[in-house]
Design an enzyme around this catalytic site. Sequence first.
Site, PDB file in Angstrom:
ATOM      1  N   SER A  38       0.872  -1.187   0.000  1.00 19.74           N
ATOM      2  CA  SER A  38       0.000   0.000   0.000  1.00 19.74           C
ATOM      3  C   SER A  38       0.901   1.227   0.000  1.00 19.74           C
ATOM      4  CB  SER A  38      -0.841   0.008   1.278  1.00 19.74           C
ATOM      5  OG  SER A  38      -1.466   1.268   1.449  1.00 19.74           O
TER       6      SER A  38
ATOM      7  N   TYR B 267      -1.816  -0.738  10.223  1.00 21.15           N
ATOM      8  CA  TYR B 267      -1.981  -1.164   8.819  1.00 21.15           C
ATOM      9  C   TYR B 267      -0.682  -0.886   8.053  1.00 21.15           C
ATOM     10  CZ  TYR B 267      -3.822  -1.265   4.024  1.00 21.15           C
ATOM     11  OH  TYR B 267      -4.036  -1.536   2.699  1.00 21.15           O
TER      12      TYR B 267
END
Length: 250
Positions: free
Chosen positions: A143, A156
């Site tokens: 990401s 995350y």
Amino acid sequence: MEDNIKNKVIIITGASSGIGKATAKLLAQKGAKLVLAARREERLLELTKQLISKGSEVFYKTTDVTIPEENGQLILFAKEKFGKVDAIFLNAGIMPSSPISALETAEWNKMIDVNLKGVLNGIAAVIPEFVAQKSGHIITTSSVAGLKAYPNSGVYGATKWAVRELMEVIRMESAAEGTNIRTATIYPAAIQTELLNSITDKRAAEGMNALYEKYEISPDAIARIVAFALEQPDEVNISEFTVGPTSQPW
Ligand SMILES: NC(=O)c1ccc[n+]([C@@H]2O[C@H](COP(=O)([O-])OP(=O)(O)OC[C@H]3O[C@@H](n4cnc5c(N)ncnc54)[C@H](OP(=O)(O)O)[C@@H]3O)[C@@H](O)[C@H]2O)c1
């Protein structure tokens, strides 16, 4: 270069929606032989039927990536069906974002289990095959939160930074060991999928939803990148891709 995908046996985790589903559709179109994995069987079944009806060779296997044995069974299943595994797209992930001060420790652990341990489980399951056949391709969905720090994305992002490290080390070690395993890491920004559904923190959800509504682009953009990595000749490894909306300023 499309021929380099035709007849390749490719496993996709997180294939029941979003990026994994879009990638399955594109790779099927390009003639890959696919094994689709995720937990929601009805979704996998529907997608498999759809792709088979268009002439593709596709199977699915319900898999929870957090359970090591299920990853092993997934590889065995692909070998039973197609005789080998050429590539695996380790894409399953969740993003229950929240500020660290909210202490959503159960969600922290879930993210570590799926986004990091899930990837490690896939690696552990597939590496023996790749080492034995002296070839293989591992692609993961990290990401932009694996490249930059974002408030509400502490844990995350930590899982996604970790994945980057793993991919590069696998590539380097494999090159040194002569096993020809290629790795690629993809860093998407705002992509239109079901990812935001896992956010339980109200303020984090509002912020993310507003951002995504403004900028999100189709997961087809990521599918094309996965295909591009797979299409490279055997001697070419492309390690990293950052992909996002042209209009997204951060
Ligand atoms: N969308 C974005 O903007 C964006 C940006 C950067 C990175 N990413 C990453 O892209 C990847 C794909 O996410 P997405 O955006 O396509 O979201 P999504 O539509 O929510 O897809 C997530 C996929 O992961 C699967 N999954 C979740 N937990 C799992 C588990 N324990 N075992 C097996 N499969 C599991 C889900 O299937 P089941 O629920 O059926 O198991 C689903 O197929 C994730 O790693 C995510 O972090 C997305």
